[in-house]
Design an enzyme around this catalytic site. Structure first.
Site, PDB file in Angstrom:
ATOM      1  N   LYS A 209     -41.620   1.021 -10.903  1.00  0.00           N
ATOM      2  CA  LYS A 209     -42.094  -0.230 -10.125  1.00  0.00           C
ATOM      3  C   LYS A 209     -41.068  -0.620  -9.504  1.00  0.00           C
ATOM      4  O   LYS A 209     -41.163  -1.182  -8.084  1.00  0.00           O
ATOM      5  CB  LYS A 209     -42.338  -1.298 -11.228  1.00  0.00           C
ATOM      6  CG  LYS A 209     -42.901  -2.563 -10.812  1.00  0.00           C
ATOM      7  CD  LYS A 209     -43.142  -3.531 -11.636  1.00  0.00           C
ATOM      8  CE  LYS A 209     -43.290  -4.912 -10.957  1.00  0.00           C
ATOM      9  NZ  LYS A 209     -43.269  -6.060 -12.080  1.00  0.00           N
ATOM     10  N   GLU A 215     -32.266   5.813 -15.044  1.00  0.00           N
ATOM     11  CA  GLU A 215     -32.954   6.872 -15.516  1.00  0.00           C
ATOM     12  C   GLU A 215     -33.823   7.540 -14.601  1.00  0.00           C
ATOM     13  O   GLU A 215     -33.799   8.825 -14.815  1.00  0.00           O
ATOM     14  CB  GLU A 215     -33.502   6.222 -16.775  1.00  0.00           C
ATOM     15  CG  GLU A 215     -32.581   5.723 -17.698  1.00  0.00           C
ATOM     16  CD  GLU A 215     -32.331   4.300 -17.718  1.00  0.00           C
ATOM     17  OE1 GLU A 215     -32.518   3.796 -16.740  1.00  0.00           O
ATOM     18  OE2 GLU A 215     -32.369   3.609 -18.769  1.00  0.00           O
ATOM     19  N   GLY A 269     -44.366  -3.918 -16.152  1.00  0.00           N
ATOM     20  CA  GLY A 269     -44.244  -2.488 -16.386  1.00  0.00           C
ATOM     21  C   GLY A 269     -45.293  -2.265 -17.605  1.00  0.00           C
ATOM     22  O   GLY A 269     -45.798  -1.331 -17.602  1.00  0.00           O
ATOM     23  N   ARG A 270     -45.057  -2.989 -18.740  1.00  0.00           N
ATOM     24  CA  ARG A 270     -45.715  -2.624 -19.929  1.00  0.00           C
ATOM     25  C   ARG A 270     -47.272  -2.894 -19.850  1.00  0.00           C
ATOM     26  O   ARG A 270     -47.852  -2.446 -20.833  1.00  0.00           O
ATOM     27  CB  ARG A 270     -44.968  -3.275 -21.115  1.00  0.00           C
ATOM     28  CG  ARG A 270     -44.802  -4.920 -20.759  1.00  0.00           C
ATOM     29  CD  ARG A 270     -43.778  -5.634 -21.958  1.00  0.00           C
ATOM     30  NE  ARG A 270     -43.475  -6.671 -21.676  1.00  0.00           N
ATOM     31  CZ  ARG A 270     -42.521  -7.262 -21.115  1.00  0.00           C
ATOM     32  NH1 ARG A 270     -42.148  -6.294 -20.069  1.00  0.00           N
ATOM     33  NH2 ARG A 270     -42.516  -8.551 -20.779  1.00  0.00           N
ATOM     34  N   GLU A 355     -40.774  -6.181 -25.970  1.00  0.00           N
ATOM     35  CA  GLU A 355     -40.035  -6.828 -24.844  1.00  0.00           C
ATOM     36  C   GLU A 355     -41.044  -7.885 -24.399  1.00  0.00           C
ATOM     37  O   GLU A 355     -40.519  -8.751 -23.586  1.00  0.00           O
ATOM     38  CB  GLU A 355     -40.278  -5.568 -23.799  1.00  0.00           C
ATOM     39  CG  GLU A 355     -39.215  -5.686 -22.485  1.00  0.00           C
ATOM     40  CD  GLU A 355     -39.289  -4.439 -21.611  1.00  0.00           C
ATOM     41  OE1 GLU A 355     -40.148  -4.425 -20.688  1.00  0.00           O
ATOM     42  OE2 GLU A 355     -38.495  -3.649 -21.590  1.00  0.00           O
ATOM     43  N   HIS A 386     -45.306   9.707 -46.172  1.00  0.00           N
ATOM     44  CA  HIS A 386     -44.257  10.556 -46.681  1.00  0.00           C
ATOM     45  C   HIS A 386     -42.554  10.346 -46.343  1.00  0.00           C
ATOM     46  O   HIS A 386     -41.944  10.997 -46.523  1.00  0.00           O
ATOM     47  CB  HIS A 386     -44.298  11.926 -46.463  1.00  0.00           C
ATOM     48  CG  HIS A 386     -45.903  12.557 -47.370  1.00  0.00           C
ATOM     49  ND1 HIS A 386     -45.781  12.978 -48.501  1.00  0.00           N
ATOM     50  CD2 HIS A 386     -47.144  12.416 -46.932  1.00  0.00           C
ATOM     51  CE1 HIS A 386     -46.781  13.290 -48.962  1.00  0.00           C
ATOM     52  NE2 HIS A 386     -47.867  12.939 -48.237  1.00  0.00           N
ATOM     53  N   LYS A 507     -27.858  -3.012 -18.609  1.00  0.00           N
ATOM     54  CA  LYS A 507     -27.932  -2.076 -17.382  1.00  0.00           C
ATOM     55  C   LYS A 507     -26.776  -2.237 -16.496  1.00  0.00           C
ATOM     56  O   LYS A 507     -26.100  -1.492 -16.114  1.00  0.00           O
ATOM     57  CB  LYS A 507     -29.313  -2.693 -16.717  1.00  0.00           C
ATOM     58  CG  LYS A 507     -30.641  -2.039 -17.310  1.00  0.00           C
ATOM     59  CD  LYS A 507     -31.606  -2.403 -16.230  1.00  0.00           C
ATOM     60  CE  LYS A 507     -33.040  -2.247 -16.681  1.00  0.00           C
ATOM     61  NZ  LYS A 507     -33.842  -2.919 -15.960  1.00  0.00           N
TER      62      LYS A 507
HETATM   63  O1  F6P Z   1     -36.639  -1.685 -19.630  1.00  0.00           O
HETATM   64  C1  F6P Z   1     -36.674  -2.580 -18.831  1.00  0.00           C
HETATM   65  C2  F6P Z   1     -37.677  -2.199 -17.774  1.00  0.00           C
HETATM   66  O2  F6P Z   1     -37.479  -2.959 -16.737  1.00  0.00           O
HETATM   67  C3  F6P Z   1     -39.145  -2.282 -18.335  1.00  0.00           C
HETATM   68  O3  F6P Z   1     -39.792  -3.625 -18.276  1.00  0.00           O
HETATM   69  C4  F6P Z   1     -39.689  -1.384 -17.313  1.00  0.00           C
HETATM   70  O4  F6P Z   1     -41.145  -0.846 -17.893  1.00  0.00           O
HETATM   71  C5  F6P Z   1     -38.890  -0.219 -17.211  1.00  0.00           C
HETATM   72  O5  F6P Z   1     -37.586  -0.922 -17.282  1.00  0.00           O
HETATM   73  C6  F6P Z   1     -38.884   0.729 -16.195  1.00  0.00           C
HETATM   74  O6  F6P Z   1     -38.872   0.096 -14.733  1.00  0.00           O
HETATM   75  P1  F6P Z   1     -39.437   0.457 -13.426  1.00  0.00           P
HETATM   76  O7  F6P Z   1     -40.660   0.729 -13.505  1.00  0.00           O
HETATM   77  O8  F6P Z   1     -38.986  -0.479 -12.245  1.00  0.00           O
HETATM   78  O9  F6P Z   1     -38.514   1.732 -13.216  1.00  0.00           O
END
Ligand code: F6P
Length: 539
Positions: A209, A215, A269-270, A355, A386, A507
């Site tokens: 987003k 990452e 995002g979620r 979150e 289990h 971060k």
């Molecule tokens: O973990 C933090 C966060 O901002 C989430 O809310 C989001 O879903 C995720 O990182 C990934 O963010 P992006 O879609 O901006 O890469």
């Protein structure tokens, strides 16, 4: 997001709930024995879902008071404000309009005076064109070979929903297409996702987003290098598409507008699975099935907006979550889907719930004066049985559980596995409820010294959710139920379920350390960790 008429713990209903809690709730076994119709009475049908809260530690009085609480704290009005596009994500000053993502084309939903529905459907159409062309083999790569593999890179909300949906609906996936996901910064994840694939027939979807997430951007760089290794740098670009709310950033990364699918800023995002973030899912199951998923979510949106409080599945579940967490002091909840294909549900719900609800500050900027979000954890049953069920049955903490069953699956048409799975679900729910008394254990001939070890206290709450089968619509209904349940709890607590400031500090520090491991004013523990790391790497 609350359209507050009072604050949580000062509300009259809260005071009444505290008094009611202190008066004591009869044990679950007694509640069920005294009222054989309790499940039928309290159970709610939400679309195709059967939600049974009759094994929760609530009486009719509890539920009536929880409904008063929802009234007093304007839960219904808050949902209305959210669905109308008001800026309910107060700390970011934006709406949280995930419900608009599944609105039919004729609906008008305005943000800042502009109807957002046409743009949503235009993006769905573009996604559908791409998905269809991959599925029918007409989408070719730079060398003219058809695209037969799609790898979606993203993390958090840009990963968990799509990965869950693709897995849950994998029985509908087109057999000659490979759809994979990679989220972890650990390069091993990407290596696994690309294993056995050919650059010439692979499309990379960079899903972020913000398009700033380290990452995802690191994985995207590596995936592009992998493509370039097979195709050359220029031709690799044709094999990368972006899903983002920041098209200027994806363009700066080298992905042109025609290969970019936009999601709106106001989708958290979620909550973003029904947006372009679901592109890889659409490729896997096809556009019509993806639209069914959205229709299932929509069905629950309509339910939550119209059903009265105690017949409103998501709202009732959210209110019971508040009761369990804040009034009964339950610190965690377990999610146990008795369905292999829902095994990613606990991870998805960890982000959705933790979150959203892991907040200690109210919308007014004050410290909350009650406990908020619970730790969410779990795994597929029967594996969980289990592993951690010992603690659920005899541990010193009471952990409310969601036990989710599925009636039919194409994987087991005779029901040989399915019948046993459901028997296990039913057995665990009953065992948690009733336990086994000392007298019962002793009567079974257990040696006296073992009686205490084999006794189960019982009175451990659970909610059963039964699904007919894992269709796209049913999955959409289940996920939207959890979304609205989460928002309900946040509204009662007066916190913002749509922000996530708590992830920022880590971060920021990570990027500082990565950029300059020797610089800064690290504490002794960090310095020692970095020294040992360098020693191990020989750098
Ligand atoms: O973990 C933090 C966060 O901002 C989430 O809310 C989001 O879903 C995720 O990182 C990934 O963010 P992006 O879609 O901006 O890469």
């Amino acid at each position: 997001m609350a359209d507050m008429t009072g604050s949580t713990t000062t509300s009259a209903a809260w005071t009444a709930l505290v008094r009611h809690r202190d008066d004591g709730i009869a044990p679950l076994g007694k509640l069920l024995a005294d009222d054989p119709g309790r499940a039928t009475r309290l159970g709610i049908e939400v679309g195709d879902l059967w939600i049974d809260p009759s094994r929760q530690q609530v009486t009719d009085t509890t539920l009536a008071l929880l409904a008063d609480l929802a009234d007093e704290l304007s839960v219904a009005a808050s949902f209305q404000r959210m669905m109308d596009g008001q800026p309910v994500n107060a700390t970011e000053g934006i709406p949280a309009l995930h419900t608009a993502l599944r609105a039919p084309g004729h609906e008008v939903i305005r943000v800042g005076g502009v109807d957002v529905v046409p743009a949503i459907h235009a993006t769905l159409d573009r996604m559908s064109d791409l998905a269809t062309s991959i599925r029918d083999g007409s989408r070719t790569g730079a060398t003219g070979e058809p695209i037969t593999a799609v790898v979606s890179l993203g993390i958090g909300g840009s990963h968990l929903g799509p990965a869950l949906a693709a897995e849950a609906l994998s029985h509908l996936a087109q057999a000659d297409l490979t759809v994979r996901f990679s989220s972890n910064l650990d390069g091993a994840d990407l290596v696994e996702a690309l294993d056995g694939l050919e650059p010439a027939s692979t499309l990379i979807v960079v899903c972020s987003k913000s398009f700033t997430t380290v990452e995802t951007l690191t994985a995207a760089q590596s995936a592009r290098a992998w493509l370039a290794g097979g195709l050359g740098v220029d031709r690799a670009a044709e094999h990368v598409v972006a899903v983002t709310a920041s098209p200027e950033r994806s363009e700066a990364f080298g992905i042109p507008a025609e290969l970019t699918f936009e999601l709106p800023q106001w989708v958290g995002g979620r909550f973003s699975l029904p947006s372009a973030v679901g592109l890889a899912v659409m490729v896997a199951i096809g556009p019509p099935a993806f639209m069914e998923l959205l229709a299932g979510m929509r069905l629950v949106d309509e339910h939550v907006a119209t059903a009265p409080t105690l017949r409103n599945g998501p709202v009732l579940l959210g209110l019971i979550d508040v009761w369990n967490r804040s009034l009964l002091g339950r610190t965690s909840m377990a999610v146990v889907p008795y369905a292999h294909r829902l095994k990613l549900l606990p991870a998805y719900l960890q982000q959705l719930s933790m979150e959203s609800l892991g907040k200690g500050t109210t919308l007014d900027g004050l410290a909350v004066d009650t406990s908020t979000g619970a730790v969410v954890w779990g795994s597929a049953g029967t594996d969980g049985q289990h592993a951690f069920f010992q603690l659920l049955h005899q541990g010193t903490d009471v952990v409310p559980c969601d036990l989710i069953g599925v009636a039919r699956t194409a994987a087991d048409p005779r029901g040989a596995h399915q019948n046993l799975l459901l028997a296990n679900l039913a057995a665990q729910a009953a065992a948690l409820t009733h336990g086994r008394t000392r007298a019962e254990v002793a009567a079974g001939g257990t040696p006296p010294d073992l009686v205490p070890h084999r006794t189960f206290a019982g009175n451990r709450p659970s909610t059963t959710i039964l699904l007919p089968e894992l269709t796209p619509s049913v999955l959409g209904q289940l996920l939207a139920t959890y979304e609205h349940r989460t928002v309900t709890a946040a509204t009662v607590w007066g916190i913002d379920p749509f922000d996530q400031w708590g992830v920022e500090l880590g971060k920021e520090l990570a990027s500082r350390i990565a950029a300059d491991p020797d610089g800064g004013d690290h504490d002794g523990s960090t310095i020692e960790l970095l020294r040992r790391y360098r020693e191990l790497r020989g750098t």
